[in-house]
Design an enzyme around this catalytic site. Structure first.
Site, PDB file in Angstrom:
ATOM      1  N   GLY A 107     114.696  45.555  20.514  1.00  0.00           N
ATOM      2  CA  GLY A 107     114.186  46.867  20.113  1.00  0.00           C
ATOM      3  C   GLY A 107     114.443  47.124  18.641  1.00  0.00           C
ATOM      4  O   GLY A 107     113.642  47.771  17.957  1.00  0.00           O
ATOM      5  N   HIS A 245     118.050  49.061  29.464  1.00  0.00           N
ATOM      6  CA  HIS A 245     116.834  49.858  29.247  1.00  0.00           C
ATOM      7  C   HIS A 245     115.947  49.928  30.485  1.00  0.00           C
ATOM      8  O   HIS A 245     116.264  49.358  31.515  1.00  0.00           O
ATOM      9  CB  HIS A 245     116.088  49.325  28.029  1.00  0.00           C
ATOM     10  CG  HIS A 245     116.769  49.728  26.754  1.00  0.00           C
ATOM     11  ND1 HIS A 245     116.332  50.742  25.950  1.00  0.00           N
ATOM     12  CD2 HIS A 245     117.901  49.285  26.192  1.00  0.00           C
ATOM     13  CE1 HIS A 245     117.156  50.894  24.941  1.00  0.00           C
ATOM     14  NE2 HIS A 245     118.134  50.016  25.058  1.00  0.00           N
TER      15      HIS A 245
HETATM   16  C1  LIG Z   1     116.626  54.647  20.623  1.00  0.00           C
HETATM   17  C2  LIG Z   1     116.937  53.180  20.438  1.00  0.00           C
HETATM   18  N1  LIG Z   1     116.268  52.483  19.534  1.00  0.00           N
HETATM   19  C3  LIG Z   1     116.502  51.171  19.338  1.00  0.00           C
HETATM   20  C4  LIG Z   1     117.434  50.499  20.074  1.00  0.00           C
HETATM   21  C5  LIG Z   1     117.686  49.044  19.821  1.00  0.00           C
HETATM   22  O1  LIG Z   1     117.283  48.208  20.877  1.00  0.00           O
HETATM   23  P1  LIG Z   1     117.909  46.743  21.022  1.00  0.00           P
HETATM   24  O2  LIG Z   1     119.270  46.888  21.593  1.00  0.00           O
HETATM   25  O3  LIG Z   1     116.978  46.012  21.921  1.00  0.00           O
HETATM   26  O4  LIG Z   1     117.952  46.157  19.656  1.00  0.00           O
HETATM   27  C6  LIG Z   1     118.173  51.188  21.027  1.00  0.00           C
HETATM   28  C7  LIG Z   1     119.201  50.452  21.808  1.00  0.00           C
HETATM   29  O5  LIG Z   1     119.701  50.776  22.786  1.00  0.00           O
HETATM   30  C8  LIG Z   1     117.929  52.568  21.218  1.00  0.00           C
HETATM   31  O6  LIG Z   1     118.609  53.275  22.120  1.00  0.00           O
END
Ligand SMILES: Cc1ncc(COP(=O)(O)O)c(C=O)c1O
Length: 463
Positions: A107, A245
């Protein structure tokens, strides 16, 4: 001769030549049947909930389909993005109702690419450049903001509202400056921000809108009389498939848009910055690999190695995509269960509203809840409540950074007094940092777990 009893139909499998007289396809089917059996035997055994047993805030929900897809992809041994990636990107785009989707490895990578796509010179006057400003919030996850800071764009933090925990749209005009180029914010724990107002503001001032949809996959919002998924209303949306998630592929993320030019930029930034759009292992899709002229390169320089951006390699593997293909099929049922869990927990906590503020969905929205946020009212000490709840087996989380600007990563900028702006005072953001926590509503939770959580939280604030 070493032998073992196969799991299927009492078959005896000889270990020295397992696949004798089998085609590769038959051998693969046999392996996948064993994997299915293995998963059904050793994973996902339904156990009765025992009070006090640990209730995580989130967990993977899967069955043998995810595992057989994963092994199928491993046996294929393509490893990088391939057929499962293409299948996932299409299925995910179809689910969301968007034209273009790009699978990435997290993410955070999705946020990085969504932001960097807006820095492309291909966007002409609307290109985001260092020194420009981005309106966002400090009550959230850091990697919504990180790409802007790393690129030299100034984040402008507005406060959020409680109990929606999303950006306060009444602050938007005050945050605006001649340098503002975009709004980028997350839909907090599944609760959409006021997309109607934010979109109106962005359209009025010619700003880009990036929806960090990492915590809100499946949430819906009614805009201009039409119900749409969050992440598809702004210019670009992002998702995370990290295990807690809404759906998972271990690590993974997605960037999606309806804008063909942004899609081109997204793909370029994801795939090393290259100009060529051939998939991994593909050559000369456009038929002009050796007859065009780019930059100051000689005529006919191999298009496969022409770079129109300073990009990255943030692709995911086909093994991740294979898991995602199985997850997306069951995804609507996950969202439904999250909603039911949220409703049940809400009912269970209605009686503690004098002590705890319960979450409220954004108007015109149907959230796909990631978690259940609670803010302690005056006189209720979060530390004490959280310790009690944790001691009784219920896992809790803070709203990520609380107030991001108070973290050590901001120390230097804070000391030097530049690199970011704050509009007014972040009163509610600080309140969240001090008084808010959340518990899960993930689809693997049973009614008994939810009822127990409500009971424990109620006990924690009784006194
Ligand atoms: C709102 C939000 N954006 C971005 C991310 C980043 O995702 P990732 O852990 O897959 O890098 C998260 C992670 O939990 C998040 O809660």
């Amino acid at each position: 001769m070493e032998q073992w009893q196969g799991a299927m139909e009492g078959m005896v499998i000889r270990m020295d030549n397992l696949f004798e007289n089998m085609t590769e396809q038959q051998a693969r089917e046999q392996i996948l049947k064993l994997v299915e059996e293995y998963c059904n035997t050793y994973h996902n055994q339904k156990k009765e909930f025992v009070r006090g047993q640990r209730i995580p805030y989130a967990s993977r929900v899967y069955d043998s389909r995810e595992m057989t897809n994963l092994v199928d992809s491993a046996l294929e041994f393509w490893l990088t993005s391939g057929r499962y990636t293409a299948q996932f990107e299409k299925a995910f785009a179809d689910y969301l109702g968007v034209k273009f989707c790009s699978l990435v490895n997290s993410g955070s990578s999705a946020n990085l690419i969504a932001f960097m796509a807006l820095t492309s010179p291909l966007l002409g006057e609307r290109q985001v450049r260092p020194g420009d400003e981005m309106i966002t919030v400090a009550a959230g996850f850091p990697t919504t903001v990180t790409p802007a800071i790393q690129y030299g764009v100034v984040p402008v933090f507005v406060d959020v509202t409680i109990p929606q925990y999303n950006l306060d749209v009444t602050q938007l005009e005050a945050a605006l400056s001649p340098k503002t180029k975009l709004v980028m914010a997350a839909h907090t724990l599944g609760n959409p921000f006021d997309l109607g107002e934010v979109k109106k503001f962005c359209d009025k001032h010619g700003l880009w809108l990036i929806e960090d949809n990492c915590d809100a996959l499946g949430s819906k919002y009614v805009i201009d009389g039409k119900e749409k998924f969050t992440g598809t209303i702004g210019d670009v949306g992002t998702s995370s498939f990290y295990p807690p998630h809404h759906m998972t592929m271990g690590e993974g993320g997605a960037v999606y848009t309806n804008n063909p030019l942004l899609h081109k930029c997204i793909r370029s930034f994801r795939d090393w910055g290259r100009d060529c759009i051939c998939a991994s292992g593909q050559d000369n899709l456009c038929g002009h690999r050796f007859d065009r002229q780019f930059g100051k390169l000689p005529l006919g320089y191999d298009h496969k190695y022409v770079y129109s951006h300073f990009g990255y390699n943030l692709k995911a593997t086909d093994m991740q995509a294979a898991i995602g293909c199985a997850q997306i099929e069951k995804f609507p049922s996950f969202v439904e269960r999250r909603r039911q869990n949220f409703e049940r927990l809400y009912k269970g906590l209605e009686n503690v509203q004098k002590k705890l503020i319960l979450p409220v969905p954004c108007e015109n929205s149907v959230p796909s809840w990631f978690g259940f946020l609670l803010t302690c009212r005056e006189g209720v000490e979060r530390k004490r409540v959280v310790e009690y709840v944790e001691d009784h087996g219920v896992q809790t989380r803070m709203l990520f950074a609380g107030n991001l600007t108070k973290h050590p990563c901001f120390d230097q900028m804070r000391a030097e007094g530049n690199g970011y702006r704050i509009v007014g005072e972040l009163v509610n953001t600080d309140r969240i940092m001090n008084d808010t926590f959340w518990v899960g509503v993930y689809p693997g939770m049973t009614d008994e777990m939810i009822d127990y959580m409500a009971e424990v939280i109620t006990d924690a604030v009784r006194s």
